[in-house]
Design an enzyme around this catalytic site. Structure first.
Site, short mmCIF file in Angstrom:
data_model
loop_
_atom_site.label_atom_id
_atom_site.label_comp_id
_atom_site.label_asym_id
_atom_site.label_seq_id
_atom_site.Cartn_x
_atom_site.Cartn_y
_atom_site.Cartn_z
N LYS A 60 0.84 -1.22 0.00
CA LYS A 60 0.00 0.00 0.00
C LYS A 60 0.87 1.26 0.00
CE LYS A 60 0.59 2.31 3.95
NZ LYS A 60 1.39 1.78 4.90
N SER A 89 8.77 -11.81 -2.01
CA SER A 89 8.11 -10.51 -2.03
C SER A 89 8.85 -9.50 -2.88
CB SER A 89 7.98 -9.98 -0.61
OG SER A 89 7.21 -8.82 -0.63
N GLY A 121 9.94 -3.41 5.74
CA GLY A 121 10.04 -2.40 6.80
C GLY A 121 10.20 -0.98 6.29
N LEU A 124 5.60 0.33 3.33
CA LEU A 124 4.72 0.01 2.20
C LEU A 124 3.78 -1.16 2.54
CD1 LEU A 124 7.02 0.37 -0.95
CD2 LEU A 124 5.52 2.05 0.09
N SER A 178 4.59 -4.24 3.88
CA SER A 178 5.08 -5.58 3.53
C SER A 178 4.56 -6.62 4.52
CB SER A 178 6.61 -5.60 3.48
OG SER A 178 7.14 -5.20 4.73
N SER A 179 4.48 -6.28 5.80
CA SER A 179 4.04 -7.28 6.77
C SER A 179 2.55 -7.58 6.59
CB SER A 179 4.35 -6.84 8.19
OG SER A 179 3.55 -5.73 8.54
N GLU A 215 -1.09 -8.65 12.17
CA GLU A 215 -0.52 -7.30 12.26
C GLU A 215 -0.39 -6.85 13.72
OE1 GLU A 215 1.03 -6.45 9.37
OE2 GLU A 215 0.01 -4.52 9.31
N ASP A 245 -3.37 -1.11 6.62
CA ASP A 245 -2.52 -1.91 5.72
C ASP A 245 -3.17 -3.25 5.36
OD1 ASP A 245 -0.84 0.17 6.24
OD2 ASP A 245 0.92 -1.04 6.65
#
Ligand code: PMV
Length: 380
Positions: free
Chosen positions: A16, A133, A138, A141, A143-144, A189, A200
């Site tokens: 995102k 990915s 980190g 954006l 990623s997690s 999350e 996210d």
């Protein structure tokens, strides 16, 4: 299909980007974010005897026997409650012999937590999980969240096959499955970030563009693609410190900082109005002119808040010389800048911009925004 067997599942989920409203959103004001076509991809294959996770991006490969996991999973909390059970989380840390600060292991911790809840009804199913990915880790954006959505959708995909509900996986866009995927991803999350806003995992689940305010997410209709250039300044930043910095300034100089935050909010709202007009009949040239004005003003306001950085200023200046307007995205202090590329900008100018920025040590990514959320496929 014999019991506890399933066909390979492939799933991907987007990252995102925040277009407008960073920092103001912390004080209940509006932010606008969109999915970004840099995706995390996961494959889950049956395995003959073990549960194996392979995350080559972070150099991690771990595997366990069903017996090992059975002992750990005896302590798992009630599946209905999607809040982090810290006693169980500690047991997972002990099982993996890892500290909570070990970021590399974070994805494995989330995997074990989600696996034990999602696969609860069918017991332990041997499988091999491979995750790759395109999203820088980190860097703000999401990623997690993309990993969490992949884990949640992928495991639900396996569960439904093992339970013989194979067909439902093809209805992955059904709102009840999306809601379930988003809920488990939000739990993951929370394991990773404590008290995340939920923006996210929601964007990564549903895709598209959204307005975010006071914890509420509202989809924004976007009829035409927006092309963007993302620039990683490769300067490390810490979101928590930057949010604190703005908070301190807001307390020290309320009459100065509050109007800045309100102006940022007004920019998000103006953008949403202009998008609506653009969806209807606003001429493309006029829309991009407004967009550029808003981006430029927002960057100045963020600089006023003290969250820009010499590298971000340099990126914006470099782009401006080529007629492209940029702003920081996310917390600032380094991290990423973003520039929307109007259709009138030639491919050659974009190439020159990328070249210039990369020579200065930045990394560029060109991607569409407002793309699909997670996509899942059963490979037969
Ligand atoms: O760079 P990121 O994704 O961590 O962005 C943080 C955005 C802030 O508004 C600064 C903080 C927040 O929680 O919304």
């Amino acid at each position: 299909m014999e019991k506890c067997r399933f066909h390979e599942v492939k799933v991907s989920a987007p990252s995102k980007v925040i277009l407008f409203g960073e920092h103001a959103v912390v004080y209940g004001m509006t932010a606008v974010a969109a999915s970004l076509d840099l995706r995390t991809r996961m494959r889950i294959k049956p395995h003959k005897s073990r549960i194996l996770v392979n995350f080559p991006d972070v150099g991690l490969k771990e595997s366990w026997s069903p017996e090992q996991l059975k002992t750990l999973f005896q302590h798992k909390p009630n599946t209905e409650i999607l809040d982090v059970n810290y006693v169980y989380l500690d047991l997972i840390h002990n099982f993996l012999k890892t500290e909570s600060s070990d970021l590399r292991m974070a994805s494995v911790i989330c995997f074990l937590y989600l696996y034990s809840l999602i696969m609860d009804e069918v017991g332990i199913v041997p499988m091999e999980i491979l995750v790759e990915s395109e999203i820088p880790l980190g860097a703000g954006l999401g990623s997690s969240a993309a990993l969490s959505v992949c884990l949640s959708a992928g495991l639900i995909g396996v569960l439904h096959q093992v339970q013989g509900y194979e067909k439902s996986i093809f209805e992955y866009t059904s709102s009840s499955i999306q809601k379930e995927v988003c809920g488990f991803a939000f739990l993951s999350e929370k394991i990773l970030h404590g008290t995340p806003s939920g923006i996210d995992n929601s964007i990564s689940t549903y895709g598209g563009m959204c307005r975010f305010e006071k914890g509420n997410l509202e989809p924004v209709r976007l009829e035409r693609n927006l092309r963007i250039l993302l620039i990683n300044t490769n300067t490390f930043r810490n979101t928590k410190d930057l949010v604190e910095r703005v908070g301190e300034k807001r307390v020290k100089y309320p009459d100065i900082v509050k109007p800045i935050l309100e102006s940022i909010h007004a920019i998000s709202e103006q953008f949403l109005t202009s998008i609506q007009e653009y969806n209807q009949d606003l001429n493309e040239k006029k829309f991009y002119k407004i967009l550029e004005d808003l981006m430029d003003t927002n960057q100045s306001l963020l600089t006023g808040l003290g969250v820009s950085h010499p590298t971000l200023d340099d990126v914006c200046r470099t782009l401006k010389k080529l007629g492209i307007v940029g702003k920081l995205t996310g917390a600032g202090g380094g991290g990423f800048a973003l520039a929307v590329l109007p259709p009138s900008i030639s491919g050659k100018t974009v190439l020159v911009a990328k070249d210039l920025l990369e020579t200065k040590g930045y990394t560029c990514y060109q991607a569409d925004i407002g793309v699909n959320g997670y996509v899942i496929e059963v490979v037969k």
